[in-house]
Scaffold this motif. Structure first.
Motif, PDB file in Angstrom:
ATOM      1  N   ARG A 268     -21.433 -74.278  11.614  1.00  0.00           N
ATOM      2  CA  ARG A 268     -22.267 -74.229  12.813  1.00  0.00           C
ATOM      3  C   ARG A 268     -21.941 -75.419  13.708  1.00  0.00           C
ATOM      4  O   ARG A 268     -21.677 -76.512  13.211  1.00  0.00           O
ATOM      5  N   THR A 269     -22.024 -75.184  15.015  1.00  0.00           N
ATOM      6  CA  THR A 269     -21.953 -76.286  15.972  1.00  0.00           C
ATOM      7  C   THR A 269     -23.062 -76.090  16.997  1.00  0.00           C
ATOM      8  O   THR A 269     -23.519 -74.964  17.224  1.00  0.00           O
ATOM      9  N   VAL A 270     -23.518 -77.184  17.587  1.00  0.00           N
ATOM     10  CA  VAL A 270     -24.563 -77.089  18.605  1.00  0.00           C
ATOM     11  C   VAL A 270     -24.002 -76.388  19.837  1.00  0.00           C
ATOM     12  O   VAL A 270     -22.894 -76.676  20.293  1.00  0.00           O
ATOM     13  N   SER A 271     -24.764 -75.452  20.374  1.00  0.00           N
ATOM     14  CA  SER A 271     -24.326 -74.689  21.537  1.00  0.00           C
ATOM     15  C   SER A 271     -24.130 -75.599  22.744  1.00  0.00           C
ATOM     16  O   SER A 271     -24.944 -76.485  23.004  1.00  0.00           O
ATOM     17  N   THR A 272     -23.052 -75.382  23.475  1.00  0.00           N
ATOM     18  CA  THR A 272     -22.801 -76.155  24.690  1.00  0.00           C
ATOM     19  C   THR A 272     -23.719 -75.729  25.825  1.00  0.00           C
ATOM     20  O   THR A 272     -23.928 -76.471  26.781  1.00  0.00           O
ATOM     21  N   ASP A 273     -24.290 -74.517  25.731  1.00  0.00           N
ATOM     22  CA  ASP A 273     -25.172 -74.001  26.777  1.00  0.00           C
ATOM     23  C   ASP A 273     -26.643 -74.304  26.499  1.00  0.00           C
ATOM     24  O   ASP A 273     -27.436 -74.430  27.435  1.00  0.00           O
TER      25      ASP A 273
ATOM     26  N   LEU B 103     -22.941 -68.029   3.579  1.00  0.00           N
ATOM     27  CA  LEU B 103     -21.552 -68.164   4.036  1.00  0.00           C
ATOM     28  C   LEU B 103     -21.199 -69.626   4.304  1.00  0.00           C
ATOM     29  O   LEU B 103     -20.073 -70.062   4.047  1.00  0.00           O
ATOM     30  N   GLU B 104     -22.176 -70.384   4.821  1.00  0.00           N
ATOM     31  CA  GLU B 104     -21.968 -71.818   5.003  1.00  0.00           C
ATOM     32  C   GLU B 104     -21.754 -72.513   3.672  1.00  0.00           C
ATOM     33  O   GLU B 104     -20.840 -73.333   3.513  1.00  0.00           O
ATOM     34  N   ALA B 105     -22.612 -72.199   2.698  1.00  0.00           N
ATOM     35  CA  ALA B 105     -22.509 -72.819   1.380  1.00  0.00           C
ATOM     36  C   ALA B 105     -21.181 -72.485   0.712  1.00  0.00           C
ATOM     37  O   ALA B 105     -20.647 -73.293  -0.058  1.00  0.00           O
ATOM     38  N   GLY B 106     -20.654 -71.317   1.029  1.00  0.00           N
ATOM     39  CA  GLY B 106     -19.370 -70.910   0.459  1.00  0.00           C
ATOM     40  C   GLY B 106     -18.170 -71.464   1.207  1.00  0.00           C
ATOM     41  O   GLY B 106     -17.024 -71.156   0.852  1.00  0.00           O
TER      42      GLY B 106
ATOM     43  N   LEU C 213     -21.721 -70.061  15.732  1.00  0.00           N
ATOM     44  CA  LEU C 213     -21.119 -69.837  14.423  1.00  0.00           C
ATOM     45  C   LEU C 213     -19.614 -69.623  14.563  1.00  0.00           C
ATOM     46  O   LEU C 213     -19.164 -68.875  15.426  1.00  0.00           O
ATOM     47  N   TYR C 214     -18.869 -70.290  13.697  1.00  0.00           N
ATOM     48  CA  TYR C 214     -17.409 -70.164  13.679  1.00  0.00           C
ATOM     49  C   TYR C 214     -16.933 -70.016  12.235  1.00  0.00           C
ATOM     50  O   TYR C 214     -17.582 -70.526  11.302  1.00  0.00           O
TER      51      TYR C 214
ATOM     52  N   MET D 287     -14.604 -61.969  15.158  1.00  0.00           N
ATOM     53  CA  MET D 287     -14.354 -61.250  16.405  1.00  0.00           C
ATOM     54  C   MET D 287     -14.969 -61.963  17.604  1.00  0.00           C
ATOM     55  O   MET D 287     -14.492 -61.822  18.732  1.00  0.00           O
ATOM     56  N   ALA D 288     -16.047 -62.725  17.362  1.00  0.00           N
ATOM     57  CA  ALA D 288     -16.759 -63.387  18.460  1.00  0.00           C
ATOM     58  C   ALA D 288     -17.042 -64.834  18.086  1.00  0.00           C
ATOM     59  O   ALA D 288     -18.186 -65.196  17.805  1.00  0.00           O
ATOM     60  N   PRO D 289     -16.004 -65.694  18.066  1.00  0.00           N
ATOM     61  CA  PRO D 289     -16.230 -67.099  17.711  1.00  0.00           C
ATOM     62  C   PRO D 289     -17.291 -67.730  18.599  1.00  0.00           C
ATOM     63  O   PRO D 289     -17.265 -67.559  19.817  1.00  0.00           O
TER      64      PRO D 289
END
Length: 322
Positions: free
Chosen positions: A89-94, A81-84, A101-102, A54-56
């Protein structure tokens, strides 16, 4: 016709009945099982997948606030959830110190499966409720959920309670607060004047005065009785199209995730009711555009205009509901 006073149900009886209904809901919805919604995941993991979808770009901190999980439990949940292969994860642009988290393609596929399971579950239950009782059911469940959330907000320690300060609906003083937020921000950065502030205050007052109303909602982030952020959905049930309006976040909350939380509330609301959502903004608001696009809004048109009282390149963004 004589009026008969029906004795009120004792408060103790109401509490016991609500507790029993709450336990039944937990059991019938499957929260007592080791897995949920036809998936192989535990209930908390299923909710994490839903909220990230709901909140990429949501942060782990904001996810934990929404799910009422502490930092360590949130970290373990995200790691599983990552392991599955469901979350990345990506580094925040801000803020390079934090991550966003995506859902991965596998996570998105699972989310659709969970959504379909939940939709079928609710649809099947509603077939057993007469139409005139369905809206009453929605209203009273919303009142109950909001009451629980407000109680939890009081009990949550300071420093990690951003999500619990988000209130829905008109709050005393909010019209002036929101108009002031808009006026200060756009005056300092874009030179907007009295025309713009009057337009915001007048239209927001008319909107708020009509609440509660079907297809319309207002969310406010409040501290000490003052609104520091806002977002509204002005939906048209006949066309199936919603208008996102009055989205503003005070400078003191930049980077806190409050704006993303407000967007999450709004997108959940519109996805349940409307096929399309649009918003008006203008060229140059890059941070806001990044947030809109992370929720699948896309630029559909732009041209010079003066609807805010100053000539700018107006932009219209649209989003189809999931």
């Amino acid at each position: 016709m004589d009026l008969i006073d029906i004795p009120a149900t004792p408060r103790e009886t109401t509490i016991l009945e609500l507790r029993e209904f709450s336990r039944r809901l937990v059991r019938e919805l499957g929260f007592m099982r080791t897995t949920l919604a036809g998936s192989d995941l535990a209930p908390s993991a299923v909710h994490a997948v839903i909220e990230i979808g709901m909140a990429p770009g949501i942060s782990a901190k904001d996810l934990g606030n929404i799910l009422r999980l502490d930092k360590s439990n949130t970290s373990r949940q995200v790691a599983r959830l990552e392991a599955g292969g469901l979350v990345k994860r990506t580094v925040s642009t801000d803020d390079a110190r934090s991550s966003e988290l995506y859902l991965t393609p596998a996570g998105q596929k699972l989310r659709k499966k969970i959504d379909q399971f939940a939709t079928d579950q609710v649809s099947n239950a509603l077939r057993r409720v007469v139409p005139e009782d369905q809206q009453a059911l929605v209203r009273f469940l919303a009142l109950y959920a909001d009451a629980l959330a407000q109680d939890n907000a009081v009990k949550t320690p300071s420093g990690g309670a951003e999500a619990t300060r988000i209130l829905e609906g008109y709050q005393p003083g909010c019209i002036g607060d929101v108009a002031s937020l808009h006026a200060r921000f756009y005056s300092e950065r874009w030179g907007f004047g009295a025309f713009f502030e009057k337009k915001v205050a007048t239209e927001l007052a008319e909107f708020a005065g009509a609440l509660p109303a079907e297809g319309k909602a207002l969310w406010l982030y409040s501290e000490n009785g003052r609104a520091l952020a806002s977002l509204a959905i002005d939906g048209n049930n006949e066309t199936g199209i919603a208008h996102l309006r009055w989205f503003i976040v005070d400078d003191s909350l930049r980077g806190s995730g409050v704006g993303r939380q407000l967007m999450s509330h709004a997108m959940r609301f519109v996805d349940e009711r409307f096929s399309e959502t649009y918003l008006w903004t203008f060229k140059g608001l890059d941070a806001a555009r990044h947030l809109y696009e992370s929720f699948d809004f896309r630029l559909t048109s732009e041209s010079e205009g003066t609807q805010w009282g100053t000539k700018v390149v107006e932009q219209r963004f649209s989003r189809r509901s999931a």
